[in-house]
Motif scaffolding. Structure first.
Motif, PDB file in Angstrom:
ATOM      1  N   LYS A 183       0.821  -1.211   0.000  1.00 58.68           N
ATOM      2  CA  LYS A 183       0.000   0.000   0.000  1.00 58.68           C
ATOM      3  C   LYS A 183       0.855   1.262   0.000  1.00 58.68           C
ATOM      4  O   LYS A 183       0.546   2.236  -0.686  1.00 58.68           O
ATOM      5  CB  LYS A 183      -0.918   0.002   1.223  1.00 58.68           C
ATOM      6  N   GLN A 184       1.930   1.243   0.807  1.00 51.40           N
ATOM      7  CA  GLN A 184       2.827   2.392   0.871  1.00 51.40           C
ATOM      8  C   GLN A 184       4.260   1.929   1.117  1.00 51.40           C
ATOM      9  O   GLN A 184       4.493   0.911   1.777  1.00 51.40           O
ATOM     10  CB  GLN A 184       2.458   3.345   2.007  1.00 51.40           C
ATOM     11  N   LEU A 185       5.199   2.694   0.599  1.00 52.68           N
ATOM     12  CA  LEU A 185       6.615   2.510   0.883  1.00 52.68           C
ATOM     13  C   LEU A 185       7.256   3.882   0.930  1.00 52.68           C
ATOM     14  O   LEU A 185       7.092   4.682   0.005  1.00 52.68           O
ATOM     15  CB  LEU A 185       7.285   1.656  -0.204  1.00 52.68           C
ATOM     16  N   ALA A 186       7.971   4.151   2.017  1.00 57.76           N
ATOM     17  CA  ALA A 186       8.673   5.426   2.155  1.00 57.76           C
ATOM     18  C   ALA A 186      10.084   5.162   2.658  1.00 57.76           C
ATOM     19  O   ALA A 186      10.285   4.305   3.526  1.00 57.76           O
ATOM     20  CB  ALA A 186       7.933   6.353   3.112  1.00 57.76           C
ATOM     21  N   VAL A 187      11.047   5.889   2.106  1.00 58.11           N
ATOM     22  CA  VAL A 187      12.443   5.750   2.517  1.00 58.11           C
ATOM     23  C   VAL A 187      12.926   7.112   3.002  1.00 58.11           C
ATOM     24  O   VAL A 187      12.834   8.115   2.276  1.00 58.11           O
ATOM     25  CB  VAL A 187      13.335   5.262   1.356  1.00 58.11           C
ATOM     26  N   SER A 229      -2.730  -0.806  10.211  1.00 60.51           N
ATOM     27  CA  SER A 229      -2.666   0.506   9.585  1.00 60.51           C
ATOM     28  C   SER A 229      -3.828   1.393  10.011  1.00 60.51           C
ATOM     29  O   SER A 229      -4.974   0.947  10.102  1.00 60.51           O
ATOM     30  CB  SER A 229      -2.664   0.363   8.064  1.00 60.51           C
ATOM     31  N   ASP A 230      -3.519   2.667  10.255  1.00 59.49           N
ATOM     32  CA  ASP A 230      -4.547   3.653  10.561  1.00 59.49           C
ATOM     33  C   ASP A 230      -4.991   4.409   9.315  1.00 59.49           C
ATOM     34  O   ASP A 230      -5.817   5.313   9.382  1.00 59.49           O
ATOM     35  CB  ASP A 230      -4.027   4.640  11.603  1.00 59.49           C
ATOM     36  N   GLY A 231      -4.418   4.040   8.159  1.00 59.92           N
ATOM     37  CA  GLY A 231      -4.795   4.669   6.901  1.00 59.92           C
ATOM     38  C   GLY A 231      -4.079   5.970   6.615  1.00 59.92           C
ATOM     39  O   GLY A 231      -4.256   6.546   5.529  1.00 59.92           O
ATOM     40  N   ALA A 232      -3.248   6.447   7.551  1.00 64.11           N
ATOM     41  CA  ALA A 232      -2.557   7.716   7.353  1.00 64.11           C
ATOM     42  C   ALA A 232      -1.389   7.565   6.382  1.00 64.11           C
ATOM     43  O   ALA A 232      -0.744   6.512   6.313  1.00 64.11           O
ATOM     44  CB  ALA A 232      -2.052   8.254   8.691  1.00 64.11           C
ATOM     45  N   ILE A 269      -0.842  -3.938   7.735  1.00 69.51           N
ATOM     46  CA  ILE A 269      -0.054  -3.474   8.879  1.00 69.51           C
ATOM     47  C   ILE A 269       0.997  -2.486   8.401  1.00 69.51           C
ATOM     48  O   ILE A 269       1.298  -2.395   7.213  1.00 69.51           O
ATOM     49  CB  ILE A 269       0.630  -4.643   9.619  1.00 69.51           C
ATOM     50  N   LYS A 270       1.562  -1.751   9.357  1.00 68.68           N
ATOM     51  CA  LYS A 270       2.685  -0.867   9.072  1.00 68.68           C
ATOM     52  C   LYS A 270       3.916  -1.399   9.801  1.00 68.68           C
ATOM     53  O   LYS A 270       3.826  -1.864  10.943  1.00 68.68           O
ATOM     54  CB  LYS A 270       2.386   0.563   9.508  1.00 68.68           C
ATOM     55  N   LEU A 278       9.688   2.685   5.782  1.00 73.12           N
ATOM     56  CA  LEU A 278       8.354   2.485   6.332  1.00 73.12           C
ATOM     57  C   LEU A 278       7.504   1.775   5.283  1.00 73.12           C
ATOM     58  O   LEU A 278       7.465   2.201   4.122  1.00 73.12           O
ATOM     59  CB  LEU A 278       7.706   3.813   6.724  1.00 73.12           C
ATOM     60  N   LEU A 279       6.840   0.702   5.689  1.00 71.49           N
ATOM     61  CA  LEU A 279       6.044  -0.091   4.755  1.00 71.49           C
ATOM     62  C   LEU A 279       4.643  -0.298   5.301  1.00 71.49           C
ATOM     63  O   LEU A 279       4.445  -0.454   6.516  1.00 71.49           O
ATOM     64  CB  LEU A 279       6.688  -1.459   4.528  1.00 71.49           C
ATOM     65  N   GLU A 280       3.682  -0.311   4.401  1.00 71.12           N
ATOM     66  CA  GLU A 280       2.304  -0.676   4.714  1.00 71.12           C
ATOM     67  C   GLU A 280       1.900  -1.760   3.720  1.00 71.12           C
ATOM     68  O   GLU A 280       1.975  -1.561   2.513  1.00 71.12           O
ATOM     69  CB  GLU A 280       1.377   0.530   4.594  1.00 71.12           C
TER      70      GLU A 280
END
Length: 405
Positions: free
Chosen positions: A157-161, A368-371, A346-347, A266-268
């Motif tokens: 869902k998300q990936l941030a570095v 995940s809180d969806g943020a 999950i995150k 950070l991964l979701e």
């Protein structure tokens, strides 16, 4: 990488012969021969011994000092007494607990690995440097650029570095499936010849761009679709490789890995059950896929670095493990809970930190809180991410594992 492919091949063969053995009472034996690079399966009374080639076993003619297959990384399984005996993930984790935080300290060490310097795609010749590449310092060899690799089924869902900034940490790379946003990232795979990259000869398919479903190649960079991906894909930066990447297979699509000793991922994600049901997330030295991710022509055999962050070892299981493939290897029989509900991802935070001799950690942040992962993290937010979980914490001091403390 998934030199768990070795385990997969073994599991598939044993599943077949075990089915026969259950009904007939036949005995089954197996032997792994690093020198011949084969896996031997024997079922008495039914068939003669069969030999199956297995990529990734250590070469008997390695220029490195001879290492024991059973005792040295990256081949040994740190979870089992005898790494040649593969067991189901749930059996391996039986009587242990689910943990929320995995911490490795004093990770950095000095060592060397074999560096590829030439590949001939017609003849299959793979040449290594006469002098091995050495590494040292905080988190070594993970202070070299790394690739982030995913094997489905996974819905990312998300990936941030993030990297350090004056105010805390700044987001340098980002992917958001819902908004179809991709900043500073490239999605790649071993799909050479399908729009980009090359294929053919003994080395097979090189790195290439992948299509949005990771089911094939593409001629240009694509954004990963907002769906469950069942195949495998790699994530690197969108910066083209230069001399700092080391040797790259001719014709391959090669992007720079994520550099530095202070990095936060950070991964979701969720990992729902599907037919192809052995999802995993891992990090490895970017030099591996630049040459041959699944094969003998890379630095992987000689230990240039892999960290299995969140891996399901056997199909249909829901207990994930984390394993460091270094010398010596390290892991834990406690486990991480696989997030199988696609509607409840999950995150997870994955840290590389030069503190305490080099610290690497995986921390489950919960459902995940969806943020959205923000563009900046302040010192307080970083402190919360680094703070030890109140649940089960697995901590390994590599200085102790190496006999240095």
């Amino acid at each position: 990488m998934k030199h768990t492919m070795f385990s997969m091949a073994l599991a598939a063969l044993l599943a077949l012969v075990s089915l026969v053995g259950v009904t007939t009472g036949l005995t089954i034996s197996r032997d792994v021969s690093p020198s011949s690079n084969t896996l031997n399966i024997s079922v008495s009374g039914v068939i003669n011994s069969t030999s199956t080639p297995v990529n990734g076993l250590p070469s008997s003619d390695s220029s490195l000092s001879r290492r024991s297959y059973r005792k040295s990384a990256p081949y040994a399984d740190p979870h089992s007494i005898d790494p040649i005996i593969f067991v189901g993930a749930d059996d391996l984790c039986k009587d242990h607990k689910t943990f929320e935080d995995v911490i490795y300290t004093n990770v950095g060490s000095s060592g060397e690995y074999r560096e590829v310097v030439y590949m001939n795609q017609d003849t299959g010749e793979c040449r290594f440097a006469d002098v091995n590449r050495t590494f040292s310092g905080d988190l070594a060899p993970f202070n070299e650029p790394v690739a982030l690799i995913f094997r489905g089924p996974i819905h990312l869902k998300q990936l941030a570095v993030y990297y350090p900034s004056a105010s805390g940490a700044s987001r340098q790379h980002y992917y958001n499936a819902a908004s179809q946003t991709s900043q500073g990232l490239a999605f790649l795979g071993n799909r050479g010849g399908e729009g980009s990259g090359v294929v053919g000869g003994p080395f097979g398919a090189s790195l290439s761009y992948v299509n949005s479903h990771a089911t094939g190649g593409a001629s240009s960079s694509q954004i990963l679709a907002n769906e469950v991906i069942t195949g495998e894909f790699l994530v690197m930066t969108d910066q083209d490789c230069d001399g700092s990447c080391g040797y790259v297979r001719p014709g391959s699509v090669a992007k720079k890995g994520f550099p530095g000793t202070n990095r936060l991922f950070l991964l979701e994600f969720s990992m729902p059950h599907t037919a192809a049901d052995m999802p995993a997330i891992w990090i490895e030295n970017a030099r591996v896929p630049y040459t041959q991710q699944y094969g003998r022509c890379s630095c992987w055999d000689s230990g240039c670095g892999e960290w299995d962050i969140f891996e399901i070892l056997h199909a249909d299981k829901e207990k994930a493990e984390t394993t460091f493939h270094l010398d010596p290897p390290a892991g834990d029989a406690n486990w991480l809970q696989r997030p199988v509900d696609q509607n409840a991802p999950i995150k997870v935070a994955v840290w590389f930190d030069p503190a305490d001799g080099g610290t690497a950690s995986v921390k489950v942040l919960g459902r995940s809180d969806g943020a959205q992962f923000g563009g900046q993290l302040n010192a307080g937010e970083i402190g919360e991410l680094k703070k030890r979980s109140e649940g089960v914490v697995s901590e390994t001091n590599y200085a102790v594992r190496r006999g240095q403390a």
